[in-house]
Design a protein around this motif. Sequence first.
Motif, PDB file in Angstrom:
ATOM      1  N   LEU A  81       0.932  -1.156   0.040  1.00 51.49           N
ATOM      2  CA  LEU A  81       0.063  -0.092   0.026  1.00 51.49           C
ATOM      3  C   LEU A  81       0.879   1.088   0.101  1.00 51.49           C
ATOM      4  O   LEU A  81       1.710   1.325   0.777  1.00 51.49           O
ATOM      5  CB  LEU A  81      -0.736   0.128   1.099  1.00 51.49           C
ATOM      6  N   ILE A  82       0.401   2.197  -0.765  1.00 49.42           N
ATOM      7  CA  ILE A  82       1.154   3.261  -1.075  1.00 49.42           C
ATOM      8  C   ILE A  82       0.282   4.519  -0.706  1.00 49.42           C
ATOM      9  O   ILE A  82      -0.848   4.536  -0.682  1.00 49.42           O
ATOM     10  CB  ILE A  82       2.106   3.612  -2.156  1.00 49.42           C
ATOM     11  N   ASN A  83       0.761   5.854  -0.298  1.00 47.80           N
ATOM     12  CA  ASN A  83      -0.009   6.932  -0.180  1.00 47.80           C
ATOM     13  C   ASN A  83      -0.848   7.253  -1.505  1.00 47.80           C
ATOM     14  O   ASN A  83      -0.335   6.835  -2.635  1.00 47.80           O
ATOM     15  CB  ASN A  83       0.900   8.206  -0.020  1.00 47.80           C
ATOM     16  N   ASP A  84      -1.898   7.811  -1.463  1.00 43.89           N
ATOM     17  CA  ASP A  84      -2.726   8.027  -2.562  1.00 43.89           C
ATOM     18  C   ASP A  84      -2.271   9.425  -3.263  1.00 43.89           C
ATOM     19  O   ASP A  84      -2.822   9.579  -4.359  1.00 43.89           O
ATOM     20  CB  ASP A  84      -4.180   8.341  -1.799  1.00 43.89           C
ATOM     21  N   VAL A  85      -0.999   9.825  -2.921  1.00 44.49           N
ATOM     22  CA  VAL A  85      -0.535  10.809  -3.942  1.00 44.49           C
ATOM     23  C   VAL A  85      -0.520  10.568  -5.361  1.00 44.49           C
ATOM     24  O   VAL A  85      -0.695  11.251  -6.057  1.00 44.49           O
ATOM     25  CB  VAL A  85       0.722  11.265  -3.365  1.00 44.49           C
ATOM     26  N   VAL A  86      -0.256   9.208  -5.765  1.00 42.62           N
ATOM     27  CA  VAL A  86      -0.252   8.840  -6.995  1.00 42.62           C
ATOM     28  C   VAL A  86      -1.488   8.916  -7.678  1.00 42.62           C
ATOM     29  O   VAL A  86      -1.606   9.261  -8.922  1.00 42.62           O
ATOM     30  CB  VAL A  86       0.242   7.371  -7.042  1.00 42.62           C
ATOM     31  N   GLU A  87      -2.662   8.999  -6.928  1.00 41.06           N
ATOM     32  CA  GLU A  87      -3.900   9.300  -7.677  1.00 41.06           C
ATOM     33  C   GLU A  87      -3.816  10.821  -8.206  1.00 41.06           C
ATOM     34  O   GLU A  87      -4.825  10.973  -9.039  1.00 41.06           O
ATOM     35  CB  GLU A  87      -5.019   8.981  -6.621  1.00 41.06           C
ATOM     36  N   ARG A  88      -3.158  11.574  -7.339  1.00 35.26           N
ATOM     37  CA  ARG A  88      -3.259  13.108  -7.616  1.00 35.26           C
ATOM     38  C   ARG A  88      -2.537  13.399  -8.848  1.00 35.26           C
ATOM     39  O   ARG A  88      -2.736  14.497  -9.365  1.00 35.26           O
ATOM     40  CB  ARG A  88      -2.898  13.715  -6.246  1.00 35.26           C
ATOM     41  N   VAL A  89      -1.644  12.565  -9.215  1.00 34.49           N
ATOM     42  CA  VAL A  89      -0.771  12.797 -10.403  1.00 34.49           C
ATOM     43  C   VAL A  89      -1.630  12.935 -11.630  1.00 34.49           C
ATOM     44  O   VAL A  89      -1.334  13.480 -12.484  1.00 34.49           O
ATOM     45  CB  VAL A  89       0.483  11.749 -10.629  1.00 34.49           C
ATOM     46  N   LYS A  90      -2.774  12.155 -11.753  1.00 33.34           N
ATOM     47  CA  LYS A  90      -3.541  11.992 -12.935  1.00 33.34           C
ATOM     48  C   LYS A  90      -4.369  13.320 -12.809  1.00 33.34           C
ATOM     49  O   LYS A  90      -4.610  13.790 -12.252  1.00 33.34           O
ATOM     50  CB  LYS A  90      -4.674  10.802 -12.786  1.00 33.34           C
ATOM     51  N   GLN A  91      -4.429  13.876 -14.232  1.00 30.42           N
ATOM     52  CA  GLN A  91      -5.178  15.008 -14.664  1.00 30.42           C
ATOM     53  C   GLN A  91      -6.067  15.658 -13.718  1.00 30.42           C
ATOM     54  O   GLN A  91      -7.284  15.548 -13.597  1.00 30.42           O
ATOM     55  CB  GLN A  91      -5.835  14.817 -15.975  1.00 30.42           C
ATOM     56  N   PRO A  92      -5.677  16.673 -12.891  1.00 24.91           N
ATOM     57  CA  PRO A  92      -6.046  17.557 -12.005  1.00 24.91           C
ATOM     58  C   PRO A  92      -7.406  17.956 -12.590  1.00 24.91           C
ATOM     59  O   PRO A  92      -8.583  18.244 -11.836  1.00 24.91           O
ATOM     60  CB  PRO A  92      -5.516  18.407 -11.520  1.00 24.91           C
ATOM     61  N   ASP A  93      -7.451  18.606 -13.732  1.00 24.67           N
ATOM     62  CA  ASP A  93      -8.586  19.239 -14.511  1.00 24.67           C
ATOM     63  C   ASP A  93      -9.774  18.400 -14.497  1.00 24.67           C
ATOM     64  O   ASP A  93     -10.928  18.797 -14.239  1.00 24.67           O
ATOM     65  CB  ASP A  93      -8.298  19.860 -16.101  1.00 24.67           C
ATOM     66  N   GLU A  94      -9.415  17.080 -14.665  1.00 26.49           N
ATOM     67  CA  GLU A  94     -10.565  15.979 -14.874  1.00 26.49           C
ATOM     68  C   GLU A  94     -11.265  15.934 -13.540  1.00 26.49           C
ATOM     69  O   GLU A  94     -12.818  15.962 -13.171  1.00 26.49           O
ATOM     70  CB  GLU A  94     -10.167  14.524 -15.118  1.00 26.49           C
ATOM     71  N   GLU A  95     -10.615  15.896 -12.487  1.00 25.29           N
ATOM     72  CA  GLU A  95     -11.133  15.891 -10.948  1.00 25.29           C
ATOM     73  C   GLU A  95     -12.037  17.058 -10.910  1.00 25.29           C
ATOM     74  O   GLU A  95     -12.969  17.077 -10.135  1.00 25.29           O
ATOM     75  CB  GLU A  95      -9.967  15.635 -10.036  1.00 25.29           C
ATOM     76  N   GLU A  96     -11.443  18.320 -11.135  1.00 26.63           N
ATOM     77  CA  GLU A  96     -12.214  19.529 -11.025  1.00 26.63           C
ATOM     78  C   GLU A  96     -13.834  19.536 -11.774  1.00 26.63           C
ATOM     79  O   GLU A  96     -14.625  19.997 -11.277  1.00 26.63           O
ATOM     80  CB  GLU A  96     -11.344  20.859 -11.387  1.00 26.63           C
ATOM     81  N   GLN A  97     -13.770  19.125 -12.831  1.00 26.72           N
ATOM     82  CA  GLN A  97     -14.660  19.071 -13.594  1.00 26.72           C
ATOM     83  C   GLN A  97     -15.700  18.032 -13.180  1.00 26.72           C
ATOM     84  O   GLN A  97     -16.990  18.199 -13.149  1.00 26.72           O
ATOM     85  CB  GLN A  97     -14.439  18.683 -15.052  1.00 26.72           C
ATOM     86  N   GLU A  98     -15.174  16.807 -12.513  1.00 21.81           N
ATOM     87  CA  GLU A  98     -16.003  16.030 -11.976  1.00 21.81           C
ATOM     88  C   GLU A  98     -16.819  16.617 -10.644  1.00 21.81           C
ATOM     89  O   GLU A  98     -18.089  16.430 -10.519  1.00 21.81           O
ATOM     90  CB  GLU A  98     -15.583  14.691 -11.553  1.00 21.81           C
ATOM     91  N   VAL A  99     -16.329  17.378  -9.984  1.00 14.79           N
ATOM     92  CA  VAL A  99     -16.878  18.029  -8.865  1.00 14.79           C
ATOM     93  C   VAL A  99     -17.910  18.913  -9.183  1.00 14.79           C
ATOM     94  O   VAL A  99     -19.043  19.066  -8.595  1.00 14.79           O
ATOM     95  CB  VAL A  99     -15.633  18.725  -8.035  1.00 14.79           C
TER      96      VAL A  99
END
Length: 101
Positions: A81-99
């Motif tokens: 198990l590693i920190n979830d920081v690797v998930e934040r590497v993925k395109q932040p614009d996509e995450e903002e649009q989903e919110v």
Amino acid sequence: MSQVMDDTPQEITSLVGREVYSNNGVFVGEVEDLRLNVDGEAVTGLALGQLNTELFTDTARGTQGVIVPYRWVRAVGDVILINDVVERVKQPDEEEQEVVA
């Protein structure tokens, strides 16, 4: 929150082939090799292959892998198990649009 580190060579080599997940349960990849600091006698990184293409579309293409810093490791057991920081590497614009949507 403590990292599990064991200095015995048998334990270190047993990391190769283990699946790596974020602490949120997202598959990241599989350990193919280790980066070692020989002078400090410590593992400094995990070389991952068989990557989750959703996380690493722009970072790694084809047969390339990635190296994640060992300091990201949260726990070692049947899987790593590693920190979830690797998930934040993925395109932040996509995450903002989903919110917003």
